[in-house]
Enzyme design. Structure first.
Site, PDB file in Angstrom:
ATOM      1  N   ASN A  97      45.498  39.157  52.488  1.00 25.51           N
ATOM      2  CA  ASN A  97      44.957  37.916  51.943  1.00 25.51           C
ATOM      3  C   ASN A  97      43.603  38.092  51.267  1.00 25.51           C
ATOM      4  OD1 ASN A  97      44.529  34.784  51.991  1.00 25.51           O
ATOM      5  ND2 ASN A  97      42.791  35.610  53.140  1.00 25.51           N
ATOM      6  N   TYR A 115      40.367  40.019  37.568  1.00 23.66           N
ATOM      7  CA  TYR A 115      41.173  39.264  38.535  1.00 23.66           C
ATOM      8  C   TYR A 115      42.637  39.226  38.102  1.00 23.66           C
ATOM      9  CZ  TYR A 115      42.508  35.451  41.690  1.00 23.66           C
ATOM     10  OH  TYR A 115      43.114  34.684  42.658  1.00 23.66           O
ATOM     11  N   LYS A 168      45.826  40.920  40.110  1.00 24.59           N
ATOM     12  CA  LYS A 168      46.904  40.114  40.677  1.00 24.59           C
ATOM     13  C   LYS A 168      48.260  40.486  40.084  1.00 24.59           C
ATOM     14  CE  LYS A 168      44.473  37.866  43.674  1.00 24.59           C
ATOM     15  NZ  LYS A 168      44.679  38.102  45.126  1.00 24.59           N
TER      16      LYS A 168
END
Length: 245
Positions: free
Chosen positions: A87, A152, A156
């Site tokens: 996470n 980012y 991802k």
């Protein structure tokens, strides 16, 4: 979605979705290892959840040694590792032509490097237990790009690919690997980003608990034939623009 008795390592457990995931798993009878660099936060959460159900560990997901210590803590205290929830993650805003080496390496080393090192660390214990479930938290940014967050977005998308690669390698050992792709979730990460959510068909941000429910499903035997797959919870954002947007 039975996770009673399962042993779960959760990264980024000191706040936001990670803390919510921890509460959800313990409420269903799981044992949790709370990993974070925010040591005070995970210690406080351990007190809240109870020492019989939770232990706190210092875990910088970039550190192989920290990962080894987290797995050792899990096996010594609870005897096994059944679930990993990758996470932990960070977001930085910089256009691609202004993104520094340091920023690029920080974001990618945590968001995708941390997930890789976590998978690698838990596999021996999961093999010993006869299987397991690895849940990688990606993002809608792993399905489509957004401006001014190049590191980012790249990280991802990489988590999505890592998930599929790991799923193929680990399927023979009954270890499943899936990715969750949250949209806008009410955590500190999106504070100040949007005044309203007209770009989301459901016209709202999601609650962290709504992602926890998805994690519980993937951790449980209810998802026993799912691996290498994306699970999206975004209020319909990636389906397209609402008519009134």
């Amino acid at each position: 979605m039975d996770v009673n008795g399962k042993v779960v390592i959760i990264t980024g457990a000191g706040q936001g979705m990670g803390a919510t995931h921890a509460r959800a798993f313990v409420s269903r009878g799981a044992k949790v290892i709370l990993g974070d660099v925010l040591e005070d936060n995970v210690q406080q959460l351990t007190e809240e959840l109870g020492h019989s159900s939770a232990i706190a560990v210092h875990l910088d997901v970039r550190s192989t040694a920290d990962w080894q210590n987290a797995v050792l803590a899990a096996t010594q205290r609870f005897g096994r590792v059944d679930v990993l929830v990758n996470n932990a993650g960070i977001l930085r805003f910089t256009p691609v032509d202004q993104c520094s080496d340091d920023e690029w390496e920080l974001v990618t080393s945590i968001n995708v490097g941390g997930a890789f090192k976590g998978i690698r660390a838990v596999v021996p214990a999961m093999k010993d237990s006869g299987g397991g479930s690895i849940i990688n938290v990606s993002s809608t940014s792993g399905l489509k790009a957004f401006s001014s967050v190049p590191a980012y977005v790249t990280s991802k998308f990489a988590v999505r690919g890592l998930t599929k690669a790991a799923a193929l390698d680990l399927a023979p050992f009954n270890i499943r690997v899936n990715s969750i792709h949250p949209g806008n979730i009410k955590t500190a990460m999106i504070d100040g980003l949007y005044q309203e959510f007209k770009h989301v068909p459901m016209n709202r941000a999601g609650q962290p608990s709504e992602i926890s429910n998805l994690a519980l499903f993937l951790a449980s035997d209810a998802s026993s034939f799912s691996t290498g797959a994306e699970f999206i919870a975004d209020g319909g954002e990636t389906a397209g623009f609402p008519a009134l947007f």
